[in-house]
Design a protein around this motif. Structure first.
Motif, PDB file in Angstrom:
ATOM      1  N   PRO A 221       0.901  -1.215   0.045  1.00 41.66           N
ATOM      2  CA  PRO A 221       0.190   0.021  -0.042  1.00 41.66           C
ATOM      3  C   PRO A 221       0.899   1.305  -0.143  1.00 41.66           C
ATOM      4  N   VAL A 222       0.547   2.255  -0.608  1.00 41.29           N
ATOM      5  CA  VAL A 222       1.317   3.724  -0.926  1.00 41.29           C
ATOM      6  C   VAL A 222       1.448   4.140   0.530  1.00 41.29           C
ATOM      7  N   VAL A 223       0.398   4.169   1.377  1.00 44.51           N
ATOM      8  CA  VAL A 223       0.225   4.946   2.763  1.00 44.51           C
ATOM      9  C   VAL A 223       1.189   3.980   3.856  1.00 44.51           C
ATOM     10  N   ARG A 224       1.713   2.773   3.401  1.00 49.18           N
ATOM     11  CA  ARG A 224       2.380   1.937   4.312  1.00 49.18           C
ATOM     12  C   ARG A 224       3.870   2.211   3.807  1.00 49.18           C
ATOM     13  N   ALA A 225       3.968   2.422   2.567  1.00 44.27           N
ATOM     14  CA  ALA A 225       5.515   2.538   2.141  1.00 44.27           C
ATOM     15  C   ALA A 225       6.215   3.242   3.084  1.00 44.27           C
ATOM     16  N   PRO A 226       7.593   2.911   3.099  1.00 39.92           N
ATOM     17  CA  PRO A 226       8.554   3.867   4.132  1.00 39.92           C
ATOM     18  C   PRO A 226       9.140   4.853   3.241  1.00 39.92           C
TER      19      PRO A 226
ATOM     20  N   LEU B  11      -1.633   1.238  -4.796  1.00 40.12           N
ATOM     21  CA  LEU B  11      -0.569   0.419  -4.519  1.00 40.12           C
ATOM     22  C   LEU B  11       0.716   0.835  -5.064  1.00 40.12           C
ATOM     23  N   ARG B  12       1.763   0.459  -4.800  1.00 39.67           N
ATOM     24  CA  ARG B  12       3.039   0.607  -5.414  1.00 39.67           C
ATOM     25  C   ARG B  12       3.895  -0.731  -5.627  1.00 39.67           C
ATOM     26  N   ALA B  13       5.033  -0.808  -6.279  1.00 44.92           N
ATOM     27  CA  ALA B  13       5.796  -2.051  -6.215  1.00 44.92           C
ATOM     28  C   ALA B  13       6.508  -2.079  -4.780  1.00 44.92           C
TER      29      ALA B  13
ATOM     30  N   ASP C 175      12.082  -6.646  -9.302  1.00 47.01           N
ATOM     31  CA  ASP C 175      11.500  -6.461 -10.644  1.00 47.01           C
ATOM     32  C   ASP C 175      10.564  -5.147 -10.187  1.00 47.01           C
ATOM     33  N   ALA C 176      10.812  -4.309  -9.348  1.00 50.25           N
ATOM     34  CA  ALA C 176      10.110  -3.275  -8.845  1.00 50.25           C
ATOM     35  C   ALA C 176       9.676  -2.458 -10.331  1.00 50.25           C
TER      36      ALA C 176
ATOM     37  N   MET D 245       5.423  -0.608 -13.741  1.00 48.90           N
ATOM     38  CA  MET D 245       5.027  -0.362 -15.202  1.00 48.90           C
ATOM     39  C   MET D 245       3.689  -1.135 -15.316  1.00 48.90           C
ATOM     40  N   LEU D 246       3.430  -2.288 -14.825  1.00 49.13           N
ATOM     41  CA  LEU D 246       2.004  -2.738 -14.632  1.00 49.13           C
ATOM     42  C   LEU D 246       0.926  -1.972 -14.129  1.00 49.13           C
ATOM     43  N   LEU D 247       1.413  -1.403 -12.948  1.00 55.41           N
ATOM     44  CA  LEU D 247       0.481  -0.689 -12.196  1.00 55.41           C
ATOM     45  C   LEU D 247       0.085   0.515 -13.025  1.00 55.41           C
ATOM     46  N   ALA D 248       1.144   1.268 -13.806  1.00 55.70           N
ATOM     47  CA  ALA D 248       0.630   2.414 -14.466  1.00 55.70           C
ATOM     48  C   ALA D 248      -0.303   2.001 -15.382  1.00 55.70           C
TER      49      ALA D 248
END
Length: 457
Positions: free
Chosen positions: A263-268, A348-350, A355-356, A361-364
């Motif tokens: 999750p984006v809001v959990r990412a450090p 979400l983000r990688a 393979d981030a 790229m897939l999420l985009a």
């Protein structure tokens, strides 16, 4: 597209070729690889040596990428390592070329001082007209030499030198000595200035290809799958799990099972709420385009005023992200977001995985309204979609990218995708109310990235 070109958002960082010597070297390499020739005296090239101007002149945008496989390249300068790769058919090609240049930079600098270096990214497949050929792409080998064969001659001279030094009667072998002298006139003294390019080979486990409508092949993960924007039917025999991108639950489950997203809001190390707010603005811009509203010169305040004035007409993605921001910033109710929610992939983000870039790229592609991530992670798709936007959206997006991304690309990428933890102390979480006694990190761990994926999907 002229607006993007003028702002440096398209064909940016290309290398100019504008001297007779460089044009002559390029033509020798072009003739060597393709048998073709350019009459242009001033053009630009990407990391592979492809020139959009020459592609237009020859009416062949694939003149260095026949059949979309085994990309050929022409190096005139090591400065090409910072250039983009245009018309990419595989997501790994630019990284391979850049690493090849960096690993051989000293040698390439010396070689390109006198000649062009021409080469090819070689695999065992020369066409992917048959989907089964995709599975045969396992390794990519880089082959390169100058148009005059300097590297080949240097290797031959080295072999002859070893023979001369190792054979007892070599001093009396006039033919051997004459051959060494002849080659040395072309290569110079390879004992003092060795001319050797590293033999480089790269494994291809996980990659995107433009073939078959745009296909993501994940083989090097715990739960392999193929995801495609095209028709999944021709690809179905290749792997047990083949899904179209519209099969949201399958795609979400694949990403979650392999630990590829967070999750984006959990990412450090990033301001997740700020990133989500920007995604909300992009969704408003898209909705304004649909409504025919003029966005010329619109600021962030203008966009948010539009959101307030037309809240009832905004798509559900906007309202889901709004609730998520409220939860992250103000301790609002926990927003349960399943993979069926149109906003799911926007949240979400990688993860910090090898393979981030491929996952982002897939999420985009799954989140086309987030134009910033689309531009950064999937330029080919960005340019294709841009061509169909209204003039007002084109203007807003181009101005935004030029103003807030192009001026500090590295900083923007770190802010969005960086994986380093923040140096300062992490701020405390929002207060836990009687209704929300379970810490939010524990909630996330319990339900997955945002919500449970419905069974049987």
């Amino acid at each position: 597209m002229q607006r993007l070109i003028k702002l440096g958002l398209m064909f940016g960082n290309l290398i100019p070729v504008n001297s007779p010597a460089l044009v002559d070297r390029y033509n020798r390499a072009l003739k060597h690889l393709t048998g073709k020739h350019t009459e242009l005296t001033d053009f630009h090239i990407d990391i592979s040596g492809f020139s959009p101007e020459i592609g237009e002149e020859l009416d062949d945008p694939l003149y260095l990428n026949r059949n979309g496989v085994n990309r050929q390249f022409i190096l005139l300068s090591t400065d090409q390592k910072s250039a983009p790769l245009l018309n990419a058919s595989f997501s790994t090609s630019r990284g391979i070329l850049r690493q090849f240049i960096e690993e051989n930079e000293t040698q390439l600098f010396a070689l390109t001082a006198r000649d062009a270096v021409a080469g090819e990214l070689v695999n065992s497949v020369f066409s992917v007209a048959d989907p089964e050929r995709l599975m045969e792409i396992r390794r990519i080998r880089v082959e390169a030499d100058t148009t005059s064969g300097t590297v080949r001659d240097a290797e031959e001279l080295g072999r002859l030198t070893d023979r001369f030094l190792g054979e007892e009667d070599a001093w009396f072998d006039d033919v051997l000595i004459a051959e060494m002298i002849t080659i040395a006139k072309r290569t110079g003294d390879v004992t003092r200035n060795p001319v050797r390019l590293k033999q480089m080979e790269f494994r291809q486990e996980n990659f995107w290809t433009a073939h078959f409508g745009g296909t993501y092949l994940f083989r090097g993960v715990a739960h392999p799958a193929i995801l495609t924007a095209g028709d999944p039917a021709p690809l179905a025999p290749l792997m047990d799990h083949v899904y179209g991108l519209e099969a949201r639950n399958h795609v979400a489950k694949f990403l979650d099972l392999n630990g590829l997203v967070e999750p984006v809001v959990r990412a450090p190390g990033i301001d997740g709420a700020a990133i989500l707010r920007q995604k909300m603005d992009f969704i408003v811009v898209d909705a304004a385009q649909e409504a025919g509203l003029d966005l010329t010169g619109a600021t962030r305040r203008d966009i948010r005023n539009l959101a307030r004035d037309h809240a009832d007409r905004l798509p559900s993605e906007y309202h889901t992200l709004r609730r998520l921001v409220a939860w992250a910033e103000e301790g609002g109710p926990w927003p349960r977001v399943s993979s069926e929610d149109p906003a799911y992939f926007y949240t979400l983000r990688a993860s910090d995985v090898a393979d981030a870039d491929l996952v982002n790229m897939l999420l985009a592609e799954l989140c086309p309204k987030d134009v910033r991530q689309l531009f950064i992670c999937h330029k080919e798709l960005f340019y294709r979609l841009y061509a169909g936007w209204s003039e007002t959206k084109k203007s807003y997006v181009a101005d935004f990218l030029a103003r807030e991304y192009a001026v500090d690309k590295a900083g923007a990428r770190r802010a969005l995708f960086g994986f380093e933890a923040p140096m300062e102390e992490v701020p405390p979480p929002p207060p836990v109310t009687a209704e929300r006694r379970r810490p939010r990190e524990e909630i996330i761990a319990r339900v997955g990235p945002w919500g449970a994926i419905p069974r049987g999907r």
